[in-house]
Write a protein that holds these residues in place. Structure first.
Motif, mmCIF file in Angstrom:
data_model
loop_
_atom_site.group_PDB
_atom_site.id
_atom_site.type_symbol
_atom_site.label_atom_id
_atom_site.label_comp_id
_atom_site.label_asym_id
_atom_site.label_seq_id
_atom_site.Cartn_x
_atom_site.Cartn_y
_atom_site.Cartn_z
ATOM 1 N N ALA A 159 0.843 -1.198 0.000
ATOM 2 C CA ALA A 159 0.000 0.000 0.000
ATOM 3 C C ALA A 159 0.878 1.247 0.000
ATOM 4 O O ALA A 159 1.916 1.284 0.661
ATOM 5 C CB ALA A 159 -0.914 0.008 1.222
ATOM 6 N N ALA A 160 0.454 2.266 -0.756
ATOM 7 C CA ALA A 160 1.171 3.544 -0.796
ATOM 8 C C ALA A 160 0.156 4.663 -0.977
ATOM 9 O O ALA A 160 -0.811 4.516 -1.739
ATOM 10 C CB ALA A 160 2.192 3.562 -1.933
ATOM 11 N N GLY A 161 0.370 5.763 -0.269
ATOM 12 C CA GLY A 161 -0.581 6.863 -0.384
ATOM 13 C C GLY A 161 -0.044 8.164 0.168
ATOM 14 O O GLY A 161 1.110 8.253 0.614
ATOM 15 N N VAL A 162 -0.905 9.170 0.139
ATOM 16 C CA VAL A 162 -0.576 10.499 0.648
ATOM 17 C C VAL A 162 -1.714 10.979 1.540
ATOM 18 O O VAL A 162 -2.858 10.545 1.388
ATOM 19 C CB VAL A 162 -0.343 11.515 -0.496
ATOM 20 C CG1 VAL A 162 0.831 11.082 -1.365
ATOM 21 C CG2 VAL A 162 -1.599 11.678 -1.343
ATOM 22 N N SER A 163 -1.383 11.879 2.460
ATOM 23 C CA SER A 163 -2.398 12.466 3.336
ATOM 24 C C SER A 163 -2.147 13.957 3.496
ATOM 25 O O SER A 163 -0.996 14.415 3.458
ATOM 26 C CB SER A 163 -2.388 11.800 4.717
ATOM 27 O OG SER A 163 -2.775 10.459 4.649
ATOM 28 N N PHE A 164 -3.243 14.683 3.681
ATOM 29 C CA PHE A 164 -3.189 16.088 4.053
ATOM 30 C C PHE A 164 -3.749 16.192 5.470
ATOM 31 O O PHE A 164 -4.926 15.895 5.705
ATOM 32 C CB PHE A 164 -4.003 16.943 3.079
ATOM 33 C CG PHE A 164 -3.422 16.970 1.689
ATOM 34 C CD1 PHE A 164 -2.464 17.910 1.341
ATOM 35 C CD2 PHE A 164 -3.829 16.033 0.744
ATOM 36 C CE1 PHE A 164 -1.917 17.934 0.062
ATOM 37 C CE2 PHE A 164 -3.288 16.051 -0.537
ATOM 38 C CZ PHE A 164 -2.327 16.998 -0.875
ATOM 39 N N ASN A 165 -2.890 16.591 6.401
ATOM 40 C CA ASN A 165 -3.215 16.567 7.821
ATOM 41 C C ASN A 165 -3.488 17.984 8.319
ATOM 42 O O ASN A 165 -2.628 18.861 8.214
ATOM 43 C CB ASN A 165 -2.046 15.952 8.605
ATOM 44 C CG ASN A 165 -1.626 14.608 8.041
ATOM 45 O OD1 ASN A 165 -2.253 13.594 8.300
ATOM 46 N ND2 ASN A 165 -0.560 14.602 7.234
ATOM 47 N N PHE A 166 -4.676 18.193 8.854
ATOM 48 C CA PHE A 166 -5.092 19.522 9.269
ATOM 49 C C PHE A 166 -5.094 19.636 10.798
ATOM 50 O O PHE A 166 -4.874 18.654 11.512
ATOM 51 C CB PHE A 166 -6.482 19.836 8.706
ATOM 52 C CG PHE A 166 -6.545 19.710 7.205
ATOM 53 C CD1 PHE A 166 -5.968 20.666 6.387
ATOM 54 C CD2 PHE A 166 -7.159 18.609 6.618
ATOM 55 C CE1 PHE A 166 -6.002 20.541 5.001
ATOM 56 C CE2 PHE A 166 -7.209 18.473 5.236
ATOM 57 C CZ PHE A 166 -6.629 19.438 4.423
ATOM 58 N N SER A 167 -5.359 20.831 11.284
ATOM 59 C CA SER A 167 -5.388 21.054 12.717
ATOM 60 C C SER A 167 -6.554 20.291 13.347
ATOM 61 O O SER A 167 -7.513 19.918 12.671
ATOM 62 C CB SER A 167 -5.525 22.552 13.016
ATOM 63 O OG SER A 167 -6.719 23.058 12.441
ATOM 64 N N SER A 173 -7.054 11.575 2.825
ATOM 65 C CA SER A 173 -6.024 10.678 2.319
ATOM 66 C C SER A 173 -6.428 10.035 1.007
ATOM 67 O O SER A 173 -7.606 9.888 0.699
ATOM 68 C CB SER A 173 -5.714 9.584 3.350
ATOM 69 O OG SER A 173 -6.852 8.763 3.567
ATOM 70 N N GLY A 174 -5.414 9.652 0.229
ATOM 71 C CA GLY A 174 -5.598 8.874 -0.984
ATOM 72 C C GLY A 174 -4.573 7.752 -0.997
ATOM 73 O O GLY A 174 -3.432 7.945 -0.559
ATOM 74 N N ARG A 175 -4.980 6.572 -1.475
ATOM 75 C CA ARG A 175 -4.091 5.409 -1.384
ATOM 76 C C ARG A 175 -4.339 4.441 -2.536
ATOM 77 O O ARG A 175 -5.458 4.305 -3.029
ATOM 78 C CB ARG A 175 -4.311 4.693 -0.059
ATOM 79 C CG ARG A 175 -3.372 3.515 0.204
ATOM 80 C CD ARG A 175 -3.629 2.905 1.573
ATOM 81 N NE ARG A 175 -3.390 3.896 2.640
ATOM 82 C CZ ARG A 175 -3.678 3.685 3.919
ATOM 83 N NH1 ARG A 175 -4.224 2.538 4.290
ATOM 84 N NH2 ARG A 175 -3.422 4.608 4.812
ATOM 85 N N PHE A 176 -3.253 3.782 -2.964
ATOM 86 C CA PHE A 176 -3.355 2.700 -3.943
ATOM 87 C C PHE A 176 -2.764 1.435 -3.335
ATOM 88 O O PHE A 176 -1.701 1.468 -2.717
ATOM 89 C CB PHE A 176 -2.597 3.046 -5.229
ATOM 90 C CG PHE A 176 -2.564 1.919 -6.217
ATOM 91 C CD1 PHE A 176 -3.699 1.531 -6.902
ATOM 92 C CD2 PHE A 176 -1.387 1.218 -6.451
ATOM 93 C CE1 PHE A 176 -3.669 0.477 -7.810
ATOM 94 C CE2 PHE A 176 -1.337 0.168 -7.350
ATOM 95 C CZ PHE A 176 -2.488 -0.196 -8.035
#
Length: 202
Positions: A159-167, A173-176
């Motif tokens: 699995a690999a993905g990215v996240s945008f983390n807010f306060s 998140s998005g993942r493949f």
């Protein structure tokens, strides 16, 4: 296969025990914590021995996650437990008669164990192995519905993905995810899943 399943469960239990310890020993500025997540699945399988390329199935995922800081604000270990509705659609061409569509509905309990690298305060990338345990399997066509046993009970994936983390702990998140082993028996096909979701970490 049984050894692999036991190893996956052992790793999962070990990491969650360490989350509890990390919660007790890290301060409020660290990125440790528990959370919930959910969102959409866009799943299919590689063509393998299917006569036509399988079409995707759209469904959802829902689960829990933990985070263990290894290097505060830089690198963490993120284990998860996620119920994931996956599968695909394919056309079947009988020897006689017209072709028809069959939908494979495959539900998993997935356990990703991910390394999470923070690139600044908001953006992060995650990558690691995922261990999937089949919960249920069903096929549907235009004229029938049945329970089957054509899908392997255990799935190993990357699995690999990215996240945008807010306060306040919110994130997008998005993942493949790509399977490493055969999914449908004797088909040489492998799971391929895109996920987009939201979550909250405490």
């Amino acid at each position: 296969m049984k050894v692999t399943k036991k190893f996956a469960l052992a790793v999962f239990l070990f990491t969650f025990v360490n989350i509890v310890s990390a919660q007790e020993t890290t301060n409020s500025e660290s990125s440790s914590g528990f959370g919930i997540k959910g969102g959409l699945n866009y799943s299919t399988v590689s063509k393998g021995k299917f006569e036509e390329g399988p079409d995707p199935r759209t469904s959802f995922h829902l689960g829990f996650l933990g985070e263990i800081p290894l290097m505060p604000k830089v690198l963490s270990l993120q284990p998860e437990v996620v119920y994931s509705r996956q599968g695909f659609e394919t056309n079947v061409k009988p020897l006689f008669g017209s072709s028809y569509k069959v939908t494979y509905q495959i539900d998993y309990l997935n356990v990703p164990i991910l390394a999470k690298l923070y690139l600044g305060k908001i953006f992060s990338i995650e990558v690691g192995p995922q261990f999937g345990f089949k919960v249920s399997e069903k096929t549907e066509s235009s004229n029938s519905s049945s329970l089957e046993n054509e899908v392997e009970s255990f799935d190993t994936a990357i699995a690999a993905g990215v996240s945008f983390n807010f306060s306040e702990g919110a994130f997008i998140s998005g993942r493949f995810t790509q399977s490493l082993n055969e999914v449908v028996k004797n088909s040489d096909s492998k799971n391929m899943v895109f996920q987009v979701g939201i979550g909250f970490k405490m």
